[in-house]
Design a protein around this motif. Sequence first.
Motif, PDB file in Angstrom:
ATOM      1  N   GLY A 130      35.002  33.292  37.477  1.00 55.99           N
ATOM      2  CA  GLY A 130      35.370  31.952  37.030  1.00 55.99           C
ATOM      3  C   GLY A 130      36.638  31.933  36.188  1.00 55.99           C
ATOM      4  N   LEU A 131      37.412  33.020  36.226  1.00 55.92           N
ATOM      5  CA  LEU A 131      38.657  33.101  35.470  1.00 55.92           C
ATOM      6  C   LEU A 131      39.843  33.015  36.426  1.00 55.92           C
ATOM      7  N   SER A 132      40.926  32.467  35.955  1.00 56.31           N
ATOM      8  CA  SER A 132      42.167  32.455  36.717  1.00 56.31           C
ATOM      9  C   SER A 132      43.102  33.492  36.105  1.00 56.31           C
ATOM     10  N   VAL A 133      43.835  34.188  36.971  1.00 56.32           N
ATOM     11  CA  VAL A 133      44.757  35.229  36.516  1.00 56.32           C
ATOM     12  C   VAL A 133      46.146  34.906  37.059  1.00 56.32           C
ATOM     13  N   ARG A 134      47.097  34.734  36.133  1.00 54.30           N
ATOM     14  CA  ARG A 134      48.485  34.439  36.511  1.00 54.30           C
ATOM     15  C   ARG A 134      49.288  35.727  36.488  1.00 54.30           C
ATOM     16  N   SER A 135      50.063  35.942  37.549  1.00 51.80           N
ATOM     17  CA  SER A 135      50.925  37.117  37.666  1.00 51.80           C
ATOM     18  C   SER A 135      52.281  36.672  38.179  1.00 51.80           C
ATOM     19  N   THR A 136      53.306  37.443  37.847  1.00 53.83           N
ATOM     20  CA  THR A 136      54.602  37.192  38.473  1.00 53.83           C
ATOM     21  C   THR A 136      54.643  37.960  39.782  1.00 53.83           C
ATOM     22  N   LEU A 137      55.473  37.503  40.694  1.00 49.04           N
ATOM     23  CA  LEU A 137      55.660  38.243  41.939  1.00 49.04           C
ATOM     24  C   LEU A 137      56.460  39.510  41.633  1.00 49.04           C
ATOM     25  N   PRO A 138      56.178  40.611  42.330  1.00 48.92           N
ATOM     26  CA  PRO A 138      56.906  41.841  42.044  1.00 48.92           C
ATOM     27  C   PRO A 138      58.384  41.779  42.413  1.00 48.92           C
ATOM     28  N   HIS A 139      58.733  40.889  43.346  1.00 47.80           N
ATOM     29  CA  HIS A 139      60.117  40.733  43.782  1.00 47.80           C
ATOM     30  C   HIS A 139      60.445  39.248  43.809  1.00 47.80           C
ATOM     31  N   ALA A 140      61.610  38.881  43.295  1.00 51.67           N
ATOM     32  CA  ALA A 140      62.026  37.474  43.301  1.00 51.67           C
ATOM     33  C   ALA A 140      62.235  37.012  44.745  1.00 51.67           C
ATOM     34  N   ARG A 141      61.728  35.801  45.033  1.00 56.37           N
ATOM     35  CA  ARG A 141      61.888  35.228  46.370  1.00 56.37           C
ATOM     36  C   ARG A 141      62.252  33.766  46.224  1.00 56.37           C
ATOM     37  N   LEU A 142      63.163  33.331  47.056  1.00 57.21           N
ATOM     38  CA  LEU A 142      63.583  31.930  47.005  1.00 57.21           C
ATOM     39  C   LEU A 142      62.563  30.999  47.638  1.00 57.21           C
ATOM     40  N   ASP A 143      61.727  31.508  48.533  1.00 51.17           N
ATOM     41  CA  ASP A 143      60.771  30.668  49.254  1.00 51.17           C
ATOM     42  C   ASP A 143      59.410  30.558  48.571  1.00 51.17           C
ATOM     43  N   LYS A 144      59.248  31.189  47.407  1.00 49.09           N
ATOM     44  CA  LYS A 144      57.964  31.149  46.702  1.00 49.09           C
ATOM     45  C   LYS A 144      58.198  30.946  45.217  1.00 49.09           C
ATOM     46  N   PRO A 145      57.231  30.338  44.541  1.00 46.38           N
ATOM     47  CA  PRO A 145      57.353  30.225  43.079  1.00 46.38           C
ATOM     48  C   PRO A 145      57.308  31.615  42.451  1.00 46.38           C
ATOM     49  N   PRO A 146      57.859  31.782  41.247  1.00 45.94           N
ATOM     50  CA  PRO A 146      57.915  33.111  40.627  1.00 45.94           C
ATOM     51  C   PRO A 146      56.562  33.642  40.144  1.00 45.94           C
ATOM     52  N   THR A 147      55.575  32.769  40.036  1.00 47.05           N
ATOM     53  CA  THR A 147      54.248  33.221  39.607  1.00 47.05           C
ATOM     54  C   THR A 147      53.208  32.765  40.611  1.00 47.05           C
ATOM     55  N   ARG A 148      52.063  33.425  40.574  1.00 44.96           N
ATOM     56  CA  ARG A 148      50.925  32.988  41.387  1.00 44.96           C
ATOM     57  C   ARG A 148      49.684  33.043  40.515  1.00 44.96           C
ATOM     58  N   VAL A 149      48.741  32.188  40.817  1.00 44.58           N
ATOM     59  CA  VAL A 149      47.483  32.140  40.081  1.00 44.58           C
ATOM     60  C   VAL A 149      46.367  32.425  41.076  1.00 44.58           C
ATOM     61  N   GLU A 150      45.520  33.373  40.721  1.00 45.60           N
ATOM     62  CA  GLU A 150      44.413  33.757  41.591  1.00 45.60           C
ATOM     63  C   GLU A 150      43.094  33.645  40.840  1.00 45.60           C
ATOM     64  N   ASP A 151      42.061  33.330  41.571  1.00 43.55           N
ATOM     65  CA  ASP A 151      40.709  33.377  41.030  1.00 43.55           C
ATOM     66  C   ASP A 151      40.119  34.707  41.487  1.00 43.55           C
ATOM     67  N   ALA A 152      40.159  35.683  40.616  1.00 41.59           N
ATOM     68  CA  ALA A 152      39.698  37.025  40.949  1.00 41.59           C
ATOM     69  C   ALA A 152      38.550  37.404  40.025  1.00 41.59           C
ATOM     70  N   LEU A 153      37.830  38.431  40.412  1.00 41.21           N
ATOM     71  CA  LEU A 153      36.845  38.997  39.497  1.00 41.21           C
ATOM     72  C   LEU A 153      37.598  39.831  38.471  1.00 41.21           C
ATOM     73  N   VAL A 154      37.277  39.656  37.221  1.00 42.85           N
ATOM     74  CA  VAL A 154      37.932  40.393  36.141  1.00 42.85           C
ATOM     75  C   VAL A 154      36.959  41.451  35.650  1.00 42.85           C
ATOM     76  N   ILE A 155      37.471  42.663  35.518  1.00 44.37           N
ATOM     77  CA  ILE A 155      36.675  43.786  35.033  1.00 44.37           C
ATOM     78  C   ILE A 155      37.228  44.189  33.675  1.00 44.37           C
ATOM     79  N   VAL A 156      36.355  44.291  32.684  1.00 46.67           N
ATOM     80  CA  VAL A 156      36.766  44.691  31.339  1.00 46.67           C
ATOM     81  C   VAL A 156      35.923  45.893  30.917  1.00 46.67           C
ATOM     82  N   LEU A 157      36.621  46.917  30.449  1.00 43.63           N
ATOM     83  CA  LEU A 157      35.971  48.118  29.944  1.00 43.63           C
ATOM     84  C   LEU A 157      36.323  48.252  28.473  1.00 43.63           C
ATOM     85  N   PRO A 158      35.351  48.097  27.575  1.00 44.15           N
ATOM     86  CA  PRO A 158      35.641  48.309  26.154  1.00 44.15           C
ATOM     87  C   PRO A 158      36.002  49.772  25.914  1.00 44.15           C
ATOM     88  N   VAL A 159      37.123  50.000  25.233  1.00 43.93           N
ATOM     89  CA  VAL A 159      37.558  51.364  24.944  1.00 43.93           C
ATOM     90  C   VAL A 159      37.537  51.588  23.433  1.00 43.93           C
TER      91      VAL A 159
END
Length: 174
Positions: A125-154
């Motif tokens: 139920g979390l959204s994760v925003r990332s930048t694209l690894p390579h700049a592209r004129l045909d796409k926005p510079p960031t994307r938002v995905e609904d992914a499963l997030v894994i957290v490991l307490p260290v």
Amino acid sequence: LTEFFRKTYGPTGAFNAKPFEGSQSWAGARPELRAIAYDSSGVAAHMGLLRRFIKVDGVDLLVAELGLYGVRPDLEGLGIAHSIHVMLPALQELQVPFAFGTVRNQLRKHIERFGRYGLVTVMSGLSVRSTLPHARLDKPPTRVEDALVIVLPVGRSISDWPAGTMIDRNGPEL
């Protein structure tokens, strides 16, 4: 490594293997540290790590992002738990409060089965925003995905993980 990634990620879709054409052995951000397992057949498994600050609903948080995870197809089912256990001493040495990663929702059953052992917390139920690894004129510079997030307490307790529904990677995914 590039051949390993092409063979590991290729069956999940040709687009997933595309970043590994040529000799590049990373798809987004370049890992700072890698755990690579070998056997008599070559590379058996891989996991990358990158320290970075993410934002969880605007709260800055140092994490070690885990990614570029792969297990050779003939060894599937034997890998993620062992891979994270192998990385734990390195994570502790880096003195990060948390390790963080994302996986596709299609891997929900696999990751939740792994999460039963208490080592990681799986969040949905979390959204994760990332930048694209390579700049592209045909796409926005960031994307938002609904992914499963894994957290490991260290270095801190999972109760110290900030509440929020938007995680900003502040860069491309690993």
